[in-house]
Design an enzyme around this catalytic site. Structure first.
Site, PDB file in Angstrom:
ATOM      1  CB  ALA A   1     -74.038 -59.376  34.787  1.00 17.56           C
TER       2      ALA A   1
ATOM      3  N   GLY B   1     -76.268 -54.497  26.745  1.00 15.84           N
ATOM      4  CA  GLY B   1     -76.644 -55.059  27.914  1.00 15.84           C
ATOM      5  C   GLY B   1     -76.088 -56.697  27.975  1.00 15.84           C
ATOM      6  CG  ASN B   2     -75.335 -58.537  31.121  1.00 14.21           C
ATOM      7  OD1 ASN B   2     -76.040 -59.012  32.210  1.00 14.21           O
ATOM      8  ND2 ASN B   2     -74.413 -57.465  31.454  1.00 14.21           N
ATOM      9  CE1 TYR B   3     -80.072 -62.578  26.082  1.00 12.29           C
ATOM     10  CE2 TYR B   3     -77.830 -63.578  25.789  1.00 12.29           C
ATOM     11  CZ  TYR B   3     -79.034 -63.242  25.323  1.00 12.29           C
ATOM     12  OH  TYR B   3     -79.163 -63.176  23.817  1.00 12.29           O
ATOM     13  CB  SER B   4     -77.427 -60.242  34.740  1.00 12.64           C
ATOM     14  OG  SER B   4     -77.825 -60.248  35.912  1.00 12.64           O
TER      15      SER B   4
END
Ligand code: C5P
Length: 405
Positions: free
Chosen positions: A277, A209-212
Site C-alpha cells: 500500500a 503512513g497507512n494501516y496495511s
C-alpha cells in the site's frame, strides 16, 4: 535439506509399527522439517512420548490439556500451523474414526481441524486390512482427498504373511518429499513482492503512513516459495517474521526507497506482485528538527510519489508477469480494470472496501481477479493464506501460458 521450512504434524496410533515412527521422525527432522508429534493414548503403549519429544525437540501433544498446569493444547492452532499431517502408523480404529468424525482423542480433533493435506500410512494385520469395513473407510478417506501410503507385503507382527506392514520410514520420507515437490511448479523462478505500508517522513519523529499490515504480501511470498520460487520481498515497516530460506527481505521505509529497490531487482526476476500500500503523496520537504506546536494551522505541502507498478509495467519484457492490487470503494470492476491498463498489469486483484472481512489488518480477504480481457473471476471470503494460494495458482497458469506462446 529437502523439507526445510515445512511444518509437519506426525500422528502416531497404537500399532506395533509405532516403534518405526522414531526412525520416521528422525528422517523428517534430518531433511529440515519442523515436526509436531501427536499421539493417541494407545500409541503411548508402544513407544514413549519421551522418545518422540527428544527426537522432535518439542513436547508431544496427546491430551486436550496439560495435566500438570492445565494449559490447553489447541488442535485448531496445530491444524492451522501444519503444511502436512502425516499419520503413521494408522490403525484401522483411527482410520474408522477419521472417516466418521469420531473425535475422542486429540489426534482426531487435530485431523478434523487441519487445513493442510493429510497422508495416512496404514498398519495392521492382513485380514484387518482386507476387511470390507476397513476398505470402505479407506475409500471414504480417499474421497476426502487424503493420500494413502499403501502398506507393503511381508511378515507381520502376528507371524502371518501378507499386506498390512506400514511402509518403511525412509520410503515414507521420500513420499513426503515427492508430495511437496509436486507442488513446486515455480522451481528456478524468481519473484519480487512488495508488501506493507510506506512511511513518508514529516520530521525526525513523524510520518504519513497507512494501516496495511503486510499480511497479504507475505502470504503470497510464502505461497510462491512453497511452489519452488525464490522470492525477494521489498517490504515497508511490518511486524511479520518469516524464516523461509527461499525468501529474502529488503526493508524500506518510503515509497521512494521502495521504487529504488524495485527498479534494481525487477529486471532479474520472472515477475512481480505489487501488494504494498504505497503512499500516493509524500511531504515536499522533510523538517530536520521536530515540528513544534504553535497556535496557527500547520500546512504540509505534499507532492505525488512515483507509481512503482506503472514504472515496472514500462520495463516489463514479454516473459515477465506483473500483478497489481486495487482496493476500491466504488465502481470497483471498472476502476480496477483501468488500473490494470494504466500499469500494464497481467492481472489485477480487486479487494472491495465494501466487503466485510476484506482489506487492511484483518486475516481474511475476498477478492476478484480481473484479467487483461476484463474477465472477472470472483472468489469467496477466505483466510489470506488461502487467497494467496488462489493468486499463486493463477500466476502458475499465466506462466504456463507465457511458456507456450
Ligand atoms: O493506483 P492504486 O494505488 O490504487 O494502485 C494500486 C496498485 O498499484 C497496487 O498494486 C500497489 O502496490 C501499486 N502501487 C505502486 N506504487 C504506487 C502506488 C500504487 O506500486 N505509488
Amino acid at each position: 535439506m529437502r523439507l526445510s521450512g515445512k511444518h509437519i504434524i506426525l500422528g502416531l496410533t497404537g500399532s506395533i509399527a509405532a516403534y518405526k515412527a522414531a526412525y520416521l521422525l528422525r528422517g523428517l527432522i534430518k531433511e529440515g522439517a519442523d515436526v509436531q508429534v501427536v499421539m493417541t493414548p494407545a500409541a503411548k503403549e508402544f513407544i514413549t512420548p519421551v522418545t518422540m519429544s527428544v527426537l522432535s525437540g518439542k513436547p508431544v501433544a496427546s491430551d486436550f490439556f496439560s495435566l500438570s498446569d492445565g494449559s490447553w493444547h489447541s488442535h485448531v492452532d496445530m491444524g492451522q500451523w501444519a503444511d502436512l499431517m502425516l499419520i503413521a502408523p494408522a490403525t484401522a480404529a483411527t482410520m474408522g474414526k477419521m472417516a466418521h468424525g469420531v473425535c475422542d482423542n486429540l489426534l482426531i480433533t487435530t485431523y478434523l481441524s487441519a487445513k493442510c493435506p493429510v497422508m495416512i500410512a496404514p498398519s495392521m494385520d492382513l485380514d484387518m486390512f482386507q476387511h470390507p469395513a476397513n476398505r470402505a473407510n479407506l475409500e471414504i478417506l480417499r474421497s476426502f482427498g487424503n493420500l494413502i501410503i499403501e502398506p507393503g507385503e511381508g511378515v507381520l507382527a502376528s507371524g502371518l504373511h501378507g499386506k498390512g506392514r506400514m511402509e518403511e520410514p525412509e520410503n515414507i520420507v521420500e513420499e513426503v518429499i515427492q508430495f511437496f515437490n509436486q507442488k513446486k511448479k515455480l522451481l528456478n523462478k524468481h519473484f519480487l513482492v512488495t508488501a506493507g505500508p510506506t512511511y513518508e517522513k514529516i520530521d525526525p519523529v513523524r510520518f504519513i503512513g497507512n494501516y496495511s499490515s503486510g499480511k497479504m504480501g507475505y502470504a503470497i511470498a510464502n505461497e510462491l516459495a512453497d511452489s519452488g520460487a525464490r522470492v525477494t520481498i521489498v517490504s515497508g515497516p511490518v511486524h511479520i517474521r518469516t524464516v523461509n530460506p527461499e525468501i529474502s527481505i529488503i526493508p524500506v521505509q518510503s515509497a521512494g526507497e521502495m521504487l529504488e529497490q524495485c527498479l534494481q531487482i525487477f529486471s532479474h526476476t520472472d515477475g512481480a506482485v505489487m501488494c504494498a500500500a504505497v503512499a500516493d503523496f509524500t511531504p515536499e520537504s522533510v523538517s530536520e528538527i521536530k515540528v513544534k506546536r504553535g497556535n496557527d494551522n500547520l500546512n504540509i505541502q505534499l507532492k505525488p510519489t512515483n507509481d512503482i507498478a506503472e514504472a515496472l509495467g514500462k520495463m516489463k519484457t514479454k516473459n515477465q508477469l506483473l500483478i497489481g492490487f486495487a482496493l476500491e470503494t466504488n465502481d470497483e470492476l471498472n476502476n480496477a480494470f483501468h488500473k490494470l491498463q494504466r500499469k500494464s498489469l497481467d492481472f489485477i486483484v480487486l479487494n472491495s472496501m465494501n466487503d466485510p472481512g476484506a482489506g487492511f489488518e484483518v486475516d481474511t480477504n475476498k477478492i476478484t481477479i480481473i484479467d487483461k480481457d476484463n474477465n472477472p473471476t470472483f472468489f469467496e471470503l477466505k483466510s489470506k493464506s488461502k487467497v494467496a494460494t488462489d493468486i499463486v495458482a493463477r500466476i502458475i497458469s499465466e506462466m504456463e501460458q507465457k511458456a507456450c506462446q
